[in-house]
Write a protein that holds these residues in place. Sequence first.
Motif, PDB file in Angstrom:
ATOM      1  N   VAL A 150       0.808  -1.224   0.000  1.00 28.80           N
ATOM      2  CA  VAL A 150       0.000   0.000   0.000  1.00 28.80           C
ATOM      3  C   VAL A 150       0.839   1.270   0.000  1.00 28.80           C
ATOM      4  O   VAL A 150       0.289   2.370   0.119  1.00 28.80           O
ATOM      5  CB  VAL A 150      -0.951   0.017   1.222  1.00 28.80           C
ATOM      6  N   ASP A 152       2.454   4.451  -1.246  1.00 27.35           N
ATOM      7  CA  ASP A 152       2.153   5.286  -2.410  1.00 27.35           C
ATOM      8  C   ASP A 152       2.917   6.607  -2.412  1.00 27.35           C
ATOM      9  O   ASP A 152       2.687   7.457  -3.262  1.00 27.35           O
ATOM     10  CB  ASP A 152       0.650   5.555  -2.520  1.00 27.35           C
ATOM     11  N   ALA A 289      -2.660  -4.667   9.806  1.00 29.47           N
ATOM     12  CA  ALA A 289      -3.264  -4.459   8.489  1.00 29.47           C
ATOM     13  C   ALA A 289      -3.282  -2.967   8.191  1.00 29.47           C
ATOM     14  O   ALA A 289      -3.408  -2.138   9.102  1.00 29.47           O
ATOM     15  CB  ALA A 289      -4.683  -5.025   8.444  1.00 29.47           C
ATOM     16  N   ALA A 290      -3.134  -2.645   6.911  1.00 35.89           N
ATOM     17  CA  ALA A 290      -3.152  -1.240   6.486  1.00 35.89           C
ATOM     18  C   ALA A 290      -3.866  -1.139   5.155  1.00 35.89           C
ATOM     19  O   ALA A 290      -3.676  -1.985   4.267  1.00 35.89           O
ATOM     20  CB  ALA A 290      -1.735  -0.695   6.367  1.00 35.89           C
ATOM     21  N   SER A 291      -4.692  -0.103   4.997  1.00 31.78           N
ATOM     22  CA  SER A 291      -5.397   0.117   3.741  1.00 31.78           C
ATOM     23  C   SER A 291      -5.620   1.597   3.525  1.00 31.78           C
ATOM     24  O   SER A 291      -5.652   2.383   4.476  1.00 31.78           O
ATOM     25  CB  SER A 291      -6.745  -0.617   3.738  1.00 31.78           C
ATOM     26  N   CYS A 292      -5.736   1.989   2.263  1.00 32.15           N
ATOM     27  CA  CYS A 292      -6.035   3.375   1.897  1.00 32.15           C
ATOM     28  C   CYS A 292      -7.404   3.409   1.251  1.00 32.15           C
ATOM     29  O   CYS A 292      -7.692   2.626   0.338  1.00 32.15           O
ATOM     30  CB  CYS A 292      -4.983   3.906   0.916  1.00 32.15           C
ATOM     31  N   ASP A 293      -8.254   4.313   1.731  1.00 28.83           N
ATOM     32  CA  ASP A 293      -9.607   4.370   1.191  1.00 28.83           C
ATOM     33  C   ASP A 293     -10.156   5.771   1.375  1.00 28.83           C
ATOM     34  O   ASP A 293     -10.102   6.334   2.476  1.00 28.83           O
ATOM     35  CB  ASP A 293     -10.502   3.354   1.903  1.00 28.83           C
ATOM     36  N   VAL A 297      -6.028   6.696   5.604  1.00 30.48           N
ATOM     37  CA  VAL A 297      -5.294   5.453   5.817  1.00 30.48           C
ATOM     38  C   VAL A 297      -5.847   4.805   7.074  1.00 30.48           C
ATOM     39  O   VAL A 297      -5.930   5.444   8.133  1.00 30.48           O
ATOM     40  CB  VAL A 297      -3.785   5.709   5.999  1.00 30.48           C
ATOM     41  N   ARG A 298      -6.232   3.542   6.960  1.00 26.15           N
ATOM     42  CA  ARG A 298      -6.785   2.816   8.100  1.00 26.15           C
ATOM     43  C   ARG A 298      -5.797   1.748   8.548  1.00 26.15           C
ATOM     44  O   ARG A 298      -5.343   0.933   7.748  1.00 26.15           O
ATOM     45  CB  ARG A 298      -8.125   2.198   7.735  1.00 26.15           C
ATOM     46  N   THR A 300      -4.983  -1.308  11.425  1.00 27.95           N
ATOM     47  CA  THR A 300      -5.470  -2.222  12.451  1.00 27.95           C
ATOM     48  C   THR A 300      -4.289  -2.624  13.320  1.00 27.95           C
ATOM     49  O   THR A 300      -3.237  -3.016  12.805  1.00 27.95           O
ATOM     50  CB  THR A 300      -6.102  -3.475  11.824  1.00 27.95           C
ATOM     51  N   ARG A 306      -8.837  -0.063  15.487  1.00 33.06           N
ATOM     52  CA  ARG A 306      -8.702   0.414  14.110  1.00 33.06           C
ATOM     53  C   ARG A 306      -8.641   1.934  14.139  1.00 33.06           C
ATOM     54  O   ARG A 306      -9.582   2.594  14.593  1.00 33.06           O
ATOM     55  CB  ARG A 306      -9.875  -0.063  13.255  1.00 33.06           C
ATOM     56  N   GLU A 308      -7.573   5.730  12.149  1.00 35.99           N
ATOM     57  CA  GLU A 308      -7.602   6.374  10.831  1.00 35.99           C
ATOM     58  C   GLU A 308      -6.696   7.601  10.849  1.00 35.99           C
ATOM     59  O   GLU A 308      -6.718   8.399  11.785  1.00 35.99           O
ATOM     60  CB  GLU A 308      -9.032   6.774  10.489  1.00 35.99           C
TER      61      GLU A 308
END
Length: 393
Positions: A150, A152, A289-293, A297-298, A300, A306, A308
Amino acid sequence: MERRGIAVVGAGPYGLAIAAACAAAGRSAVVFGPAMETWWQMPADMELRAAWREMTLTSPGAPGSLDEWCAAAGVTPHEPMLVTEFIAYATWFADRYVTEHVDAMVTSVARGEEGGLSVRAGGVDWRVCEAIVAPGIGPFPNAPEVFEGVMDDHRIGFAAAFEQSELEGLRVAVIGAGQSAVEAAAAAVRSGAETTLLARSTVHWFADHEPSRPRSRLRRGLFELAYPAVGYGPPPLNRLVVHPDLFARLPAALRQRLTGRVLRPGASPWLREAVAGKAAIEEGVQVTAASCDEGAVRLTLTDGRRLEFDRVLLGTGYRFRLDRLALLSPELRSRIRVADGWPILDHAFRTTEPSVRLVGYPAEGRYGPLARFVLGVPFTANRIATTVGLLPR
């Protein structure tokens, strides 16, 4: 195609000192790259933790030493040294002792059609017999596996890649517990960011062993006896740091253990005041865990929470990876062997491809923590100068 004897790739402290040492030994050497580029990117008011005596590019008393610059510039040695002072010294050193400098980045090093190596920089090909690559730590920032998919460079990236001005008013998470992570957290706080430091361990605050601390003559002598080099500890293990050939004789597993202990992650005491009560410090947690939405960026965490953020800065150390030296052709890289995570080097920094030497951070696996810092420059430059043109052994 231009012809030169030796190419020194990288014009930081290691590259400049090696080029000067080769010239003094009567060997034709040209150093490539903008001089001190990484250092120019540091804050102008940044104070260097190393003792003044540890920042010389040559052996004390030799031509080009820090003492010689002080005399020429009318500067009285003092601590802490500012980064701008070190840049001024390095610039003076390069002007006087580096005979050939190409202010262009090297884009490729490959085997030449007529033997030797072909080095391409600024659109010009240079034919050389060997390349000495001094990349610094810049190409080797380490990202935990959870972030690799993830990254960027905008919302999630290495701390050194972010400008402080980009963080104002944002929610910023800094990952790590070492000096670079805590410095990034302090910079984020100064920018006005809502800052959280996430550390998988307890943040270790170094004792106040800064060389600039006022001491009596007796206490100064005891301090220098206990700490022959600043920033390495604890005594007496830190004495191995200033004897790189002795360090290199130790078994590889022991070298790694000692390096990990001597360079234990932690932060300087002045940073504690910069972040305490100003940044949220979460210790004993890891990101699972990591995610971009939708612009956020979220993350865990191991405790199930969790969180943000707008930006995530990674200050998670460095790790050598041969593929990060993309300027070396695939053929050359295929001939460089790596063991225990480090390139295999001989006593003269040659890799298993004899026409390529790696100095500075890539040599840490053999010569220990000294190779990472300016403290290791005189040893490296002298060793290179006495072995250029000789057959490997």
